[in-house]
Design an enzyme around this catalytic site. Structure first.
Site, PDB file in Angstrom:
ATOM      1  N   HIS A 167     -16.049  -2.231  28.815  1.00 55.37           N
ATOM      2  CA  HIS A 167     -16.078  -3.646  29.226  1.00 55.37           C
ATOM      3  C   HIS A 167     -17.485  -4.196  28.981  1.00 55.37           C
ATOM      4  CE1 HIS A 167     -15.964  -7.239  31.717  1.00 55.37           C
ATOM      5  NE2 HIS A 167     -14.648  -7.162  31.657  1.00 55.37           N
ATOM      6  N   GLU A 183     -12.587  -9.375  23.944  1.00 57.68           N
ATOM      7  CA  GLU A 183     -13.119 -10.182  25.034  1.00 57.68           C
ATOM      8  C   GLU A 183     -14.468 -10.767  24.613  1.00 57.68           C
ATOM      9  OE1 GLU A 183     -11.273  -9.057  29.044  1.00 57.68           O
ATOM     10  OE2 GLU A 183     -13.081  -7.862  28.813  1.00 57.68           O
ATOM     11  N   GLU A 231     -19.347  -5.954  30.671  1.00 56.46           N
ATOM     12  CA  GLU A 231     -20.261  -5.822  31.824  1.00 56.46           C
ATOM     13  C   GLU A 231     -20.846  -4.419  31.876  1.00 56.46           C
ATOM     14  OE1 GLU A 231     -17.475  -7.283  34.744  1.00 56.46           O
ATOM     15  OE2 GLU A 231     -17.606  -9.281  33.844  1.00 56.46           O
ATOM     16  N   ASN A 279      -7.959  -7.238  35.826  1.00 50.34           N
ATOM     17  CA  ASN A 279      -9.186  -6.487  36.116  1.00 50.34           C
ATOM     18  C   ASN A 279      -9.803  -7.101  37.362  1.00 50.34           C
ATOM     19  OD1 ASN A 279     -11.685  -5.295  36.214  1.00 50.34           O
ATOM     20  ND2 ASN A 279     -12.455  -6.207  34.301  1.00 50.34           N
ATOM     21  N   TRP A 280      -9.619  -6.420  38.488  1.00 56.58           N
ATOM     22  CA  TRP A 280     -10.084  -6.989  39.768  1.00 56.58           C
ATOM     23  C   TRP A 280     -11.592  -6.853  39.938  1.00 56.58           C
ATOM     24  CZ3 TRP A 280      -5.891  -4.957  43.808  1.00 56.58           C
ATOM     25  CH2 TRP A 280      -4.640  -5.501  43.460  1.00 56.58           C
ATOM     26  N   LYS A 281     -12.218  -6.085  39.079  1.00 49.77           N
ATOM     27  CA  LYS A 281     -13.673  -5.868  39.148  1.00 49.77           C
ATOM     28  C   LYS A 281     -14.083  -5.420  40.565  1.00 49.77           C
ATOM     29  CE  LYS A 281     -14.301  -9.308  35.570  1.00 49.77           C
ATOM     30  NZ  LYS A 281     -15.225 -10.141  34.857  1.00 49.77           N
ATOM     31  N   SER A 328     -11.416 -15.822  30.434  1.00 47.95           N
ATOM     32  CA  SER A 328     -10.960 -17.051  31.073  1.00 47.95           C
ATOM     33  C   SER A 328      -9.505 -17.400  30.761  1.00 47.95           C
ATOM     34  CB  SER A 328     -11.898 -18.218  30.712  1.00 47.95           C
ATOM     35  OG  SER A 328     -13.208 -17.957  31.218  1.00 47.95           O
ATOM     36  N   GLY A 372     -15.420 -15.023  32.470  1.00 52.19           N
ATOM     37  CA  GLY A 372     -15.849 -15.598  33.741  1.00 52.19           C
ATOM     38  C   GLY A 372     -16.549 -16.934  33.612  1.00 52.19           C
ATOM     39  N   GLY A 375      -9.492 -11.396  34.298  1.00 51.33           N
ATOM     40  CA  GLY A 375     -10.427 -11.132  35.382  1.00 51.33           C
ATOM     41  C   GLY A 375     -10.146 -12.045  36.562  1.00 51.33           C
ATOM     42  N   GLY A 376     -10.916 -13.118  36.656  1.00 50.51           N
ATOM     43  CA  GLY A 376     -10.862 -14.017  37.812  1.00 50.51           C
ATOM     44  C   GLY A 376      -9.456 -14.448  38.207  1.00 50.51           C
TER      45      GLY A 376
END
Ligand code: PEP
Length: 255
Positions: free
Chosen positions: A99, A171, A101, A13-15, A216, A177, A237-238
């Site tokens: 998600h 998640e 977010e 997930n490159w966000k 993470s 993150g 993600g990251g």
């Protein structure tokens, strides 16, 4: 330990990150990977890059998914919205829905998430339904209640059969993150309970359901997480923005 019958998936997930140049570099690094039969790879760039990334990845077997879709169907006067049909048109196979977010920053309710889930399936996209508790909810012993509510909201509106063409991603919000990963045992416990919620309605669909862990995930912890019985890959993600790290995670799933 015997391999799971389910094929694993590692999804990035490159966000709202990157640029055309950064996306190209990432894709070039991922393209060299020979995908194994045991695990699939998916990347989810931001909307403007979807079509280009999809084209760059032609012939590689790496899938492309979107990070969200509109709760509106078809077309019309919904400025700024992107319909599921448009994503399908570009060749996306998957779309993330719910998600944390989106839930926390954009007020997405369980009901809205269920609508998006159904809209995705209506145009042939496979939804990746994200669920997970906040730190406060975990610390007050409400993890099971929260995750059950989030999963059931979609089950009730979409029906259990819909889960034959969907994935769930557990998640925990406190792990996204933050560098603080759920332990394999903590994640396995919730994954097993998600599978049990589905199994109460259809045991076969539950047994075949891919349940990803996100929060993470790194090269260093992926193997231990993916070794758990009910963890079928990761939503990353990251670490998905760093090719070497993402490939290490993928290899932990594939080998
Ligand atoms: C995510 O955004 O879905 C996620 C899991 O992020 P990270 O891997 O950075 O925790």
């Amino acid at each position: 330990m015997p391999r799971k019958s389910r094929r694993l998936l590692v999804a990035g997930n490159w966000k709202m990150n990157g640029s055309l140049v950064a996306s190209r570099e990432l894709v070039d690094a991922l393209k060299g990977e020979r995908l194994g039969a045991a695990a699939a790879m998916l990347v989810c760039p931001a909307y403007p890059y979807l079509q280009t990334v999809k084209q760059w990845l032609t012939g590689t077997g790496i899938g492309v998914g979107a990070q969200d879709l509109s709760d509106r169907n078809g077309s019309g006067a919904f400025t700024g919205e992107v319909a599921g049909a448009m994503l399908a048109d570009l060749g996306c196979s998957h779309v993330i829905v719910g998600h944390s977010e989106r839930r926390a920053l954009y007020g997405e309710t369980d009901e809205l998430v269920a609508t998006k889930f159904r809209n995705a399936q209506a145009v042939g996209l496979t939804p990746i339904l994200c669920v997970g508790e906040t730190l406060e909810q975990r610390e007050t012993g409400r993890t099971d209640e929260v995750v059950r509510r989030q999963v059931t909201a979609v089950l009730d509106r979409a029906g259990v059969a819909a889960f034959a063409n969907a994935l769930v991603a557990y998640e925990p919000v406190w792990a996204i993150g933050t560098g603080r990963t759920a332990t394999p045992a903590q994640a396995q416990e919730v994954h097993a309970s998600i599978r049990a919620i589905i199994a109460a309605r259809d045991a076969t669909i539950a047994a075949n359901l891919t349940i990803l862990y996100g929060g993470s995930v790194k090269g260093a912890n992926a193997r231990d997480l993916f070794a758990m019985q009910d963890i079928d890959g990761g939503l990353v993600g990251g670490a998905s923005l760093v090719a070497t790290e993402f490939l290490e995670i993928y290899r932990a799933a594939a080998n």
